[in-house]
Design an enzyme around this catalytic site. Structure first.
Site, PDB file in Angstrom:
ATOM      1  N   TRP A 179       5.286  -0.981  -9.365  1.00  0.00           N
ATOM      2  CA  TRP A 179       4.303   0.088  -9.186  1.00  0.00           C
ATOM      3  C   TRP A 179       4.938   1.396  -9.648  1.00  0.00           C
ATOM      4  O   TRP A 179       6.043   1.722  -9.221  1.00  0.00           O
ATOM      5  CB  TRP A 179       3.856   0.242  -7.723  1.00  0.00           C
ATOM      6  CG  TRP A 179       2.980   1.469  -7.586  1.00  0.00           C
ATOM      7  CD1 TRP A 179       1.699   1.596  -8.022  1.00  0.00           C
ATOM      8  CD2 TRP A 179       3.363   2.738  -7.042  1.00  0.00           C
ATOM      9  NE1 TRP A 179       1.257   2.879  -7.781  1.00  0.00           N
ATOM     10  CE2 TRP A 179       2.249   3.590  -7.175  1.00  0.00           C
ATOM     11  CE3 TRP A 179       4.526   3.227  -6.459  1.00  0.00           C
ATOM     12  CZ2 TRP A 179       2.276   4.917  -6.749  1.00  0.00           C
ATOM     13  CZ3 TRP A 179       4.558   4.550  -6.033  1.00  0.00           C
ATOM     14  CH2 TRP A 179       3.432   5.380  -6.172  1.00  0.00           C
ATOM     15  N   GLU A 220       1.107  -3.538 -10.203  1.00  0.00           N
ATOM     16  CA  GLU A 220       0.198  -2.992  -9.176  1.00  0.00           C
ATOM     17  C   GLU A 220      -0.552  -1.767  -9.700  1.00  0.00           C
ATOM     18  O   GLU A 220       0.048  -0.772 -10.078  1.00  0.00           O
ATOM     19  CB  GLU A 220       1.015  -2.604  -7.934  1.00  0.00           C
ATOM     20  CG  GLU A 220       0.155  -2.026  -6.805  1.00  0.00           C
ATOM     21  CD  GLU A 220       0.969  -1.656  -5.575  1.00  0.00           C
ATOM     22  OE1 GLU A 220       2.215  -1.773  -5.607  1.00  0.00           O
ATOM     23  OE2 GLU A 220       0.362  -1.222  -4.585  1.00  0.00           O
ATOM     24  N   LYS A 222      -3.584   1.380  -9.402  1.00  0.00           N
ATOM     25  CA  LYS A 222      -3.981   2.369  -8.399  1.00  0.00           C
ATOM     26  C   LYS A 222      -5.087   3.234  -8.971  1.00  0.00           C
ATOM     27  O   LYS A 222      -5.160   3.450 -10.187  1.00  0.00           O
ATOM     28  CB  LYS A 222      -2.765   3.221  -8.018  1.00  0.00           C
ATOM     29  CG  LYS A 222      -2.982   4.131  -6.811  1.00  0.00           C
ATOM     30  CD  LYS A 222      -1.644   4.617  -6.262  1.00  0.00           C
ATOM     31  CE  LYS A 222      -1.857   5.575  -5.109  1.00  0.00           C
ATOM     32  NZ  LYS A 222      -0.605   5.915  -4.421  1.00  0.00           N
ATOM     33  N   ASP A 253      -3.772  -3.730  -4.227  1.00  0.00           N
ATOM     34  CA  ASP A 253      -3.490  -3.013  -2.980  1.00  0.00           C
ATOM     35  C   ASP A 253      -4.831  -2.525  -2.419  1.00  0.00           C
ATOM     36  O   ASP A 253      -5.604  -1.880  -3.135  1.00  0.00           O
ATOM     37  CB  ASP A 253      -2.548  -1.832  -3.273  1.00  0.00           C
ATOM     38  CG  ASP A 253      -2.146  -1.068  -2.013  1.00  0.00           C
ATOM     39  OD1 ASP A 253      -3.054  -0.668  -1.255  1.00  0.00           O
ATOM     40  OD2 ASP A 253      -0.941  -0.844  -1.816  1.00  0.00           O
ATOM     41  N   HIS A 256      -6.030   1.036  -3.040  1.00  0.00           N
ATOM     42  CA  HIS A 256      -5.973   1.565  -4.401  1.00  0.00           C
ATOM     43  C   HIS A 256      -7.287   1.476  -5.160  1.00  0.00           C
ATOM     44  O   HIS A 256      -7.308   1.404  -6.392  1.00  0.00           O
ATOM     45  CB  HIS A 256      -4.868   0.852  -5.187  1.00  0.00           C
ATOM     46  CG  HIS A 256      -3.496   1.218  -4.718  1.00  0.00           C
ATOM     47  ND1 HIS A 256      -2.350   0.911  -5.398  1.00  0.00           N
ATOM     48  CD2 HIS A 256      -3.099   1.918  -3.633  1.00  0.00           C
ATOM     49  CE1 HIS A 256      -1.298   1.376  -4.740  1.00  0.00           C
ATOM     50  NE2 HIS A 256      -1.731   1.979  -3.672  1.00  0.00           N
ATOM     51  N   HIS A 280      -1.371  -6.366  -1.581  1.00  0.00           N
ATOM     52  CA  HIS A 280      -0.796  -5.396  -0.657  1.00  0.00           C
ATOM     53  C   HIS A 280      -1.885  -5.115   0.358  1.00  0.00           C
ATOM     54  O   HIS A 280      -2.807  -4.352   0.089  1.00  0.00           O
ATOM     55  CB  HIS A 280      -0.380  -4.109  -1.384  1.00  0.00           C
ATOM     56  CG  HIS A 280       1.006  -4.174  -1.933  1.00  0.00           C
ATOM     57  ND1 HIS A 280       1.646  -3.084  -2.478  1.00  0.00           N
ATOM     58  CD2 HIS A 280       1.901  -5.198  -1.961  1.00  0.00           C
ATOM     59  CE1 HIS A 280       2.871  -3.442  -2.852  1.00  0.00           C
ATOM     60  NE2 HIS A 280       3.043  -4.724  -2.557  1.00  0.00           N
ATOM     61  N   ASP A 288      -5.676   6.705   0.292  1.00  0.00           N
ATOM     62  CA  ASP A 288      -4.702   5.618   0.379  1.00  0.00           C
ATOM     63  C   ASP A 288      -3.687   5.952   1.472  1.00  0.00           C
ATOM     64  O   ASP A 288      -2.515   6.174   1.205  1.00  0.00           O
ATOM     65  CB  ASP A 288      -4.018   5.458  -0.992  1.00  0.00           C
ATOM     66  CG  ASP A 288      -3.019   4.320  -1.024  1.00  0.00           C
ATOM     67  OD1 ASP A 288      -3.216   3.342  -0.276  1.00  0.00           O
ATOM     68  OD2 ASP A 288      -2.043   4.416  -1.795  1.00  0.00           O
ATOM     69  N   ASP A 290      -2.520   4.274   4.046  1.00  0.00           N
ATOM     70  CA  ASP A 290      -1.571   3.250   4.495  1.00  0.00           C
ATOM     71  C   ASP A 290      -1.460   3.152   6.003  1.00  0.00           C
ATOM     72  O   ASP A 290      -0.370   3.136   6.560  1.00  0.00           O
ATOM     73  CB  ASP A 290      -0.197   3.475   3.841  1.00  0.00           C
ATOM     74  CG  ASP A 290      -0.206   3.154   2.357  1.00  0.00           C
ATOM     75  OD1 ASP A 290      -0.474   1.997   2.019  1.00  0.00           O
ATOM     76  OD2 ASP A 290       0.039   4.061   1.546  1.00  0.00           O
ATOM     77  N   ASP A 320       1.394  -3.517   3.056  1.00  0.00           N
ATOM     78  CA  ASP A 320       1.821  -2.194   2.585  1.00  0.00           C
ATOM     79  C   ASP A 320       1.159  -1.116   3.432  1.00  0.00           C
ATOM     80  O   ASP A 320       0.030  -0.709   3.154  1.00  0.00           O
ATOM     81  CB  ASP A 320       1.463  -2.020   1.096  1.00  0.00           C
ATOM     82  CG  ASP A 320       2.074  -0.744   0.519  1.00  0.00           C
ATOM     83  OD1 ASP A 320       2.828  -0.062   1.234  1.00  0.00           O
ATOM     84  OD2 ASP A 320       1.779  -0.429  -0.653  1.00  0.00           O
TER      85      ASP A 320
HETATM   86  C1  RNT Z   1       1.919   3.140  -3.618  1.00  0.00           C
HETATM   87  C2  RNT Z   1       1.917   1.661  -3.711  1.00  0.00           C
HETATM   88  C3  RNT Z   1       3.261   0.988  -3.563  1.00  0.00           C
HETATM   89  C4  RNT Z   1       4.106   1.590  -2.467  1.00  0.00           C
HETATM   90  C5  RNT Z   1       5.379   0.799  -2.188  1.00  0.00           C
HETATM   91  C6  RNT Z   1       6.323   1.546  -1.305  1.00  0.00           C
HETATM   92  O1  RNT Z   1       0.666   3.672  -3.547  1.00  0.00           O
HETATM   93  O2  RNT Z   1       1.025   1.117  -2.798  1.00  0.00           O
HETATM   94  O3  RNT Z   1       3.077  -0.369  -3.365  1.00  0.00           O
HETATM   95  O4  RNT Z   1       3.397   1.738  -1.278  1.00  0.00           O
HETATM   96  O5  RNT Z   1       5.951   0.428  -3.368  1.00  0.00           O
HETATM   97 ZN    ZN Z   2       1.012  -1.028  -2.598  1.00  0.00          ZN
END
Ligand code: RNT
Ligand code: ZN
Length: 412
Positions: A179, A220, A222, A253, A256, A280, A288, A290, A320
């Site tokens: 990523w 990955e 986004k 993810d 994302h 993720h 985003d 998390d 994640d």
């Molecule tokens: C960031 C991505 C990525 C990170 C990790 C720490 O938006 O989701 O995966 O969260 O690599």
């Molecule tokens: Zn991620």
């Protein structure tokens, strides 16, 4: 309710609880190391992660060293039924040396492999393309400066070599997820040039073939991040095409995408073009953000797709999220268990009955069944699963989580 009564209640619907329990035992979830220390890592540096990702909060007990992080991980795994994996980031090296990102080698991570072997768990890996002076402009592999691109390409190559060695040492393929934060705060003039540079850098990074028994590449995408609102170079379309053309895994993810998009809906669509996927699992709130994952509709839908579309065997499930306002060990435990609970609920659905209703366009029955089975005694099945795997539930779990948090609260 006793397990036997619950088993009988599910059997009335044609659902075999023993089969569900046995299937769930085989699902390993890759727990992300970065929830344990707010995405800081162990390099000789300080400061925020950058790249538009941020843990907020200052709860006591953040792991400051690899030993502290491993102690926290061992506790968390003991509170989670089954055998799982650890997802390491390159900035979590364990060494007295101070290699820059383009100097990392396997030996800087060997203590993690020894530990993983002693715990009987597999490892996954991630190159770290953020939290570094050469990533301060939120441009790495797509930077216009070839010197900066080359620096990050070297980091990516070394990460793949390290991941492959980790997988070989542990006898289990190490998923190496790429990523990059690359993007622009305001409207770029030449998106195409940026995307061509990212593609060329990825091609250079991935040129060396590796045995898929040891290492699997993932990319990955986004939608946007803080500071890169106008354009993310590695968008979903960019990476979906790239993964299909180059044969890498695609990492989806859950934070994302646009908030109204269903990531669960994407699985069956991309799985037609890609043999293997990486998730993720995360919980975005307004952005985003998390957050720790809940047993909410998004997670349940994801689990249903994994089970219903028969994708469990070709999807690597990584988590994640990072919350620093609560016990970091509890965050891990709650999140992994919620993913397992969602999968168990999906495994306990009367799939044949539902598919038959849908096939005859009987959407009334389909809806009645999905809503009625919510009332079946799921909790007794989960409790049985945890008991068989010698893991606490309910008040006993809370007691363990509290006691461990109290034991780490004095860390500086
Ligand atoms: C960031 C991505 C990525 C990170 C990790 C720490 O938006 O989701 O995966 O969260 O690599
Ligand atoms: Zn991620």
């Amino acid at each position: 309710m006793s397990y036997d009564s619950a088993k009988a209640a599910f059997a009335d619907w044609g659902v075999d609880t023993e089969a569900a329990i046995e299937r769930l035992k085989t699902v390993a979830i890759s727990m992300h190391c970065w929830q344990g220390d707010d995405v800081v890592g162990f390099e000789a540096k300080s400061g925020s992660s950058g790249g538009g990702i941020q843990a907020t909060g200052n709860h006591p007990g953040r792991a400051r060293t690899p030993d502290e992080l491993r102690a926290d991980l061992e506790f968390a795994y003991a509170m989670i039924p089954g055998r799982h994996r650890l997802n390491l980031h390159a900035m979590y090296m364990d060494t007295n040396e101070t290699p820059d990102r383009d100097e990392i080698e396997y030996r800087h991570f060997a203590p993690w492999v020894d530990w993983a072997r002693s715990q009987g768990i597999g490892l996954d890996f991630n190159p770290t393309f953020f939290a570094h002076a050469r990533a301060d402009d939120n441009l790495t592999l797509s930077h216009p400066d070839a010197g900066i691109r080359d620096f990050w390409i070297e980091h990516g190559k070394r990460s793949r070599d390290i991941a492959a060695r980790i997988g070989a040492e542990l006898g289990s393929p190490c998923v190496n997820n790429i990523w990059v934060p690359d993007g622009y705060k305001d409207n770029p003039i030449d998106r195409m040039a940026a995307r061509k540079r990212l593609e060329a850098s990825l091609d250079a990074m991935l040129a060396q073939p590796h045995d898929p028994e040891h290492m699997l590449d993932a990319v990955e995408s986004k939608l946007f991040g803080i500071g890169v609102e106008a354009c993310t170079v590695g968008s979903h379309e960019f990476y979906m095409g790239y993964a299909i053309r180059k044969g890498t895994l695609l990492c989806l993810d859950m934070g994302h995408f646009h908030p109204t998009e269903s990531i669960a809906d994407k699985l069956s669509a991309v799985a037609l073009s890609l043999p293997r996927l990486l998730l993720h699992v995360s919980r975005p709130m307004r952005w985003d953000s998390d957050h720790v994952i809940l047993q909410n509709d998004d997670i349940l839908a994801m689990a249903q797709e994994l089970v219903g579309a028969d994708l469990l065997d070709r999807t690597f499930i990584g988590l994640d999220f990072f919350d620093a306002t609560i016990s970091r060990t509890a965050a891990w435990v709650i999140g992994v268990r919620n993913m397992q609970k969602a999968l168990l609920r999906a495994l306990l659905m009367p799939w044949e009955r539902l598919r038959a209703a849908e096939d005859r366009l009987d959407f009334t029955t389909r809806l009645t069944v999905t809503e009625e089975v919510r009332d079946l005694p799921f909790g007794a099945i989960w409790a049985e699963f945890c008991a068989r795997l010698e893991t606490p539930t309910g008040l006993a779990l809370i007691g363990e989580l509290d006691a461990y948090q109290a034991s780490v609260a004095a860390r500086g």
